[in-house]
Design a protein around this motif. Structure first.
Motif, mmCIF file in Angstrom:
data_model
loop_
_atom_site.group_PDB
_atom_site.id
_atom_site.type_symbol
_atom_site.label_atom_id
_atom_site.label_comp_id
_atom_site.label_asym_id
_atom_site.label_seq_id
_atom_site.Cartn_x
_atom_site.Cartn_y
_atom_site.Cartn_z
ATOM 1 N N THR A 1 0.844 -1.189 0.000
ATOM 2 C CA THR A 1 0.000 0.000 0.000
ATOM 3 C C THR A 1 0.883 1.243 0.000
ATOM 4 N N VAL A 2 0.488 2.255 -0.743
ATOM 5 C CA VAL A 2 1.215 3.527 -0.757
ATOM 6 C C VAL A 2 0.644 4.402 0.351
ATOM 7 N N PHE A 3 1.536 4.874 1.216
ATOM 8 C CA PHE A 3 1.133 5.732 2.325
ATOM 9 C C PHE A 3 1.679 7.132 2.136
ATOM 10 N N MET A 4 0.910 8.109 2.584
ATOM 11 C CA MET A 4 1.352 9.499 2.624
ATOM 12 C C MET A 4 1.347 9.903 4.095
ATOM 13 N N TYR A 5 2.457 10.537 4.527
ATOM 14 C CA TYR A 5 2.599 10.947 5.918
ATOM 15 C C TYR A 5 3.032 12.407 5.987
ATOM 16 N N HIS A 6 3.142 12.893 7.200
ATOM 17 C CA HIS A 6 3.625 14.253 7.420
ATOM 18 C C HIS A 6 4.775 14.226 8.411
ATOM 19 N N ASN A 7 5.567 15.271 8.363
ATOM 20 C CA ASN A 7 6.672 15.444 9.307
ATOM 21 C C ASN A 7 6.968 16.934 9.334
ATOM 22 N N GLY A 8 7.730 17.365 10.319
ATOM 23 C CA GLY A 8 8.224 18.733 10.269
ATOM 24 C C GLY A 8 9.147 18.858 9.068
#
Length: 192
Positions: free
Chosen positions: A169-176
């Motif tokens: 599965t392709v995941f999109m995440y966030h970070n600083g």
């Protein structure tokens, strides 16, 4: 990032051009599923007419991107190249998102940032949509992750987004945006 000796001139010697064209042709022929119905001779003719694009592809190659044709724009007649390395390009990892993020770090600053590196190479960092399209052509970033173009509203709040592929599965995440990791780089695209 490793760059060619002629990186300031943004042109390749005839030997470098020939070597790069051989690499690109071999990759094109090996991965025909990425560009159904396209012919290498047409791609090569377009490349030879635009030496500055060859320089950018060379920089993509020497930084570990393994660029390949992933599409064709019928309206403009442009071929779309993208970094197709199995993992995020080795020569473009351990970077934060952009200059603002880099300057915001007080200590342990990375050597560079994704947005300026892409601009220096002459490529565009992938959008989330482009990243997801790439993943339809294979399984990429199974152990690494890649920064993707972050919407301005998220960036204004200090964040940036990245993607990877896990559990099929392709995941999109966030970070600083100022964060950086040895396993996170970025992928780029180039229209020729």
């Amino acid at each position: 990032m490793t760059t060619s000796p002629n990186s300031n001139k943004k042109e390749l010697s005839s030997e470098q051009q020939d070597g790069l064209l051989k690499i690109l042709k071999a990759r094109f022929e090996k991965y025909m599923n990425r560009h159904h119905g396209l012919e290498w001779a047409d791609v090569q003719a377009r490349l030879e007419a635009q030496p500055e694009k060859l320089w950018s592809l060379h920089e993509m190659e020497v930084s570990g991107g393994e660029p390949d044709v992933v599409g064709y724009d019928q309206q403009t007649g442009e071929y779309m190249f993208c970094d197709c390395s199995a993992e995020s390009p080795k020569g473009r990892r351990s970077v934060c998102y952009d200059r603002e993020a880099l300057e915001s770090r007080k200590e342990h600053k990375p050597q560079n940032n994704a947005i300026e590196m892409a601009a220096a190479i002459g490529i565009e960092i992938l959008t989330e949509e482009q990243y997801r399209e790439l993943q339809k052509l294979g399984s990429f970033d199974m152990k690494t992750s890649s920064w993707v173009k972050t919407p301005e509203r998220i960036r204004k709040l200090g964040g940036a987004i990245f993607c990877d592929r896990r559990y099929d599965t392709v995941f999109m995440y966030h970070n600083g945006a100022e964060s950086y990791y040895a396993a996170r780089g970025f992928r780029g695209s180039l229209r020729v």
